[in-house]
Motif scaffolding. Sequence first.
Motif, short mmCIF file in Angstrom:
data_model
loop_
_atom_site.label_atom_id
_atom_site.label_comp_id
_atom_site.label_asym_id
_atom_site.label_seq_id
_atom_site.Cartn_x
_atom_site.Cartn_y
_atom_site.Cartn_z
N PHE A 163 16.58 0.65 1.10
CA PHE A 163 15.46 1.56 0.86
C PHE A 163 14.57 1.01 -0.25
O PHE A 163 13.34 0.95 -0.11
CB PHE A 163 15.99 2.94 0.50
CG PHE A 163 14.94 3.98 0.23
CD1 PHE A 163 14.36 4.69 1.27
CD2 PHE A 163 14.53 4.26 -1.06
CE1 PHE A 163 13.39 5.65 1.03
CE2 PHE A 163 13.56 5.22 -1.32
CZ PHE A 163 12.99 5.92 -0.26
N LYS A 164 15.19 0.61 -1.35
CA LYS A 164 14.43 0.06 -2.47
C LYS A 164 13.70 -1.22 -2.06
O LYS A 164 12.54 -1.44 -2.44
CB LYS A 164 15.35 -0.21 -3.65
CG LYS A 164 15.89 1.05 -4.29
CD LYS A 164 16.86 0.70 -5.42
CE LYS A 164 17.43 1.95 -6.07
NZ LYS A 164 18.41 1.63 -7.13
N ALA A 165 14.38 -2.06 -1.28
CA ALA A 165 13.77 -3.31 -0.83
C ALA A 165 12.56 -3.06 0.05
O ALA A 165 11.52 -3.72 -0.08
CB ALA A 165 14.80 -4.17 -0.10
N LYS A 166 12.69 -2.09 0.96
CA LYS A 166 11.58 -1.78 1.87
C LYS A 166 10.34 -1.35 1.09
O LYS A 166 9.23 -1.85 1.33
CB LYS A 166 11.99 -0.67 2.83
CG LYS A 166 10.84 -0.18 3.71
CD LYS A 166 11.23 0.94 4.66
CE LYS A 166 10.01 1.41 5.45
NZ LYS A 166 10.33 2.44 6.44
N TYR A 167 10.52 -0.44 0.15
CA TYR A 167 9.36 0.11 -0.53
C TYR A 167 8.87 -0.78 -1.68
O TYR A 167 7.69 -0.72 -2.04
CB TYR A 167 9.62 1.55 -0.96
CG TYR A 167 9.60 2.46 0.25
CD1 TYR A 167 8.40 2.75 0.88
CD2 TYR A 167 10.77 2.96 0.81
CE1 TYR A 167 8.37 3.54 2.02
CE2 TYR A 167 10.75 3.76 1.95
CZ TYR A 167 9.54 4.04 2.55
OH TYR A 167 9.51 4.81 3.70
N GLU B 22 2.59 -5.35 -0.86
CA GLU B 22 1.52 -5.35 0.14
C GLU B 22 0.30 -4.56 -0.36
O GLU B 22 -0.84 -5.00 -0.20
CB GLU B 22 2.02 -4.73 1.45
CG GLU B 22 3.04 -5.57 2.20
CD GLU B 22 3.56 -4.86 3.44
OE1 GLU B 22 3.09 -3.72 3.72
OE2 GLU B 22 4.40 -5.42 4.13
N ILE B 23 0.57 -3.40 -0.95
CA ILE B 23 -0.52 -2.56 -1.45
C ILE B 23 -1.29 -3.27 -2.57
O ILE B 23 -2.53 -3.26 -2.61
CB ILE B 23 0.02 -1.20 -1.93
CG1 ILE B 23 0.52 -0.38 -0.73
CG2 ILE B 23 -1.06 -0.42 -2.68
CD1 ILE B 23 1.27 0.88 -1.12
N GLU B 24 -0.54 -3.89 -3.48
CA GLU B 24 -1.18 -4.61 -4.59
C GLU B 24 -2.10 -5.72 -4.07
O GLU B 24 -3.21 -5.92 -4.60
CB GLU B 24 -0.11 -5.17 -5.52
CG GLU B 24 0.58 -4.09 -6.35
CD GLU B 24 1.83 -4.59 -7.04
OE1 GLU B 24 2.14 -5.80 -6.92
OE2 GLU B 24 2.52 -3.78 -7.69
N ASN B 25 -1.65 -6.42 -3.04
CA ASN B 25 -2.48 -7.48 -2.45
C ASN B 25 -3.72 -6.90 -1.77
O ASN B 25 -4.81 -7.46 -1.86
CB ASN B 25 -1.66 -8.29 -1.45
CG ASN B 25 -0.62 -9.17 -2.13
OD1 ASN B 25 -0.80 -9.60 -3.27
ND2 ASN B 25 0.48 -9.42 -1.44
N LEU B 26 -3.53 -5.77 -1.08
CA LEU B 26 -4.66 -5.14 -0.40
C LEU B 26 -5.71 -4.63 -1.39
O LEU B 26 -6.92 -4.72 -1.14
CB LEU B 26 -4.16 -3.97 0.46
CG LEU B 26 -3.40 -4.34 1.74
CD1 LEU B 26 -2.72 -3.11 2.34
CD2 LEU B 26 -4.34 -4.97 2.77
N PRO C 11 -13.22 -0.30 1.67
CA PRO C 11 -13.97 0.97 1.52
C PRO C 11 -13.27 1.88 0.51
O PRO C 11 -12.04 1.84 0.36
CB PRO C 11 -13.94 1.57 2.93
CG PRO C 11 -13.60 0.44 3.84
CD PRO C 11 -12.77 -0.51 3.05
N ASN C 12 -14.04 2.72 -0.15
CA ASN C 12 -13.49 3.61 -1.18
C ASN C 12 -12.39 4.52 -0.66
O ASN C 12 -11.40 4.78 -1.35
CB ASN C 12 -14.60 4.46 -1.80
CG ASN C 12 -15.52 3.63 -2.69
OD1 ASN C 12 -15.12 2.58 -3.19
ND2 ASN C 12 -16.74 4.11 -2.89
N ASN C 13 -12.56 5.02 0.57
CA ASN C 13 -11.54 5.93 1.11
C ASN C 13 -10.22 5.21 1.34
O ASN C 13 -9.14 5.76 1.16
CB ASN C 13 -12.03 6.61 2.38
CG ASN C 13 -12.33 5.64 3.51
OD1 ASN C 13 -12.61 4.47 3.27
ND2 ASN C 13 -12.27 6.12 4.75
N LYS C 14 -10.30 3.93 1.75
CA LYS C 14 -9.09 3.13 1.95
C LYS C 14 -8.39 2.84 0.63
O LYS C 14 -7.16 2.92 0.51
CB LYS C 14 -9.46 1.81 2.65
CG LYS C 14 -8.29 0.89 2.92
CD LYS C 14 -7.32 1.47 3.93
CE LYS C 14 -6.24 0.45 4.31
NZ LYS C 14 -5.24 1.01 5.24
N ILE C 15 -9.21 2.52 -0.40
CA ILE C 15 -8.66 2.27 -1.73
C ILE C 15 -7.94 3.51 -2.25
O ILE C 15 -6.83 3.43 -2.77
CB ILE C 15 -9.78 1.84 -2.70
CG1 ILE C 15 -10.30 0.45 -2.32
CG2 ILE C 15 -9.28 1.83 -4.15
CD1 ILE C 15 -11.54 0.02 -3.07
#
Length: 218
Positions: free
Chosen positions: A180-184, A190-194, A200-204
């Motif tokens: 569970f910890k590894a998955k998240y 991934e989020i940090e890279n994105l 767009p602001n809504n995506k951010i």
Amino acid sequence: MRLSKRLETIFNMVPPGVAADVGADHGHLIIALIEENKISHGIAIENKKGPFNRLKKSIEEHCLTNEIDVILSDGIKDINSEVNTVILAGMGGNTIINILKSDISKLKYIDTIIVDAHSCVPKLRKEVCELGYAIADEKIVFEDNIYYEIIKFKKADKAVYSPIDIEFGPILRNEKSTLFKAKYSSRLEEIENLLRKDLPNNKIEALKIEESNIRGIL
């Protein structure tokens, strides 16, 4: 019969009685359930002729035609009142929801629903609980470089879960297993890279909310 980690996890969740495996593929799970005396009778369901014929051949090769009924059908519409467990594995969350909601009358017989959804897992948690079930068990499995969340629902009068429970799983988030910890943790990367990209602001905003929720449960 040797099962994959994913199927073995499902196998261990199945209670005694009569189980229907929807989308049974080659029948490995339902065959193992019968051969290991986990269930008294099995129903294996496929909705396309080719997979149905392969499934039927597999059951015949294991000499289990008396113990396992092979049905060419869509979803749960042709199961009988003896079935107490339904297994829906290896399909999208929306497909599972549609199968259950298309034949709600059948659910009056079903005490246990076990799902292995490849998408829309939070939505699936919410929708199945609204059909009169509670989350009895959850496991996370890593197989073929994919994390799978396997959920066991049991019939219940009422089940109330928080949005965080629905998103991450009430049992999974409390147990906080290594997987569970590894998955998240991987999802945080991934989020940090994105967030470094021009979005767009809504995506951010959505990504920042997701990031905050993940950090809150790790």
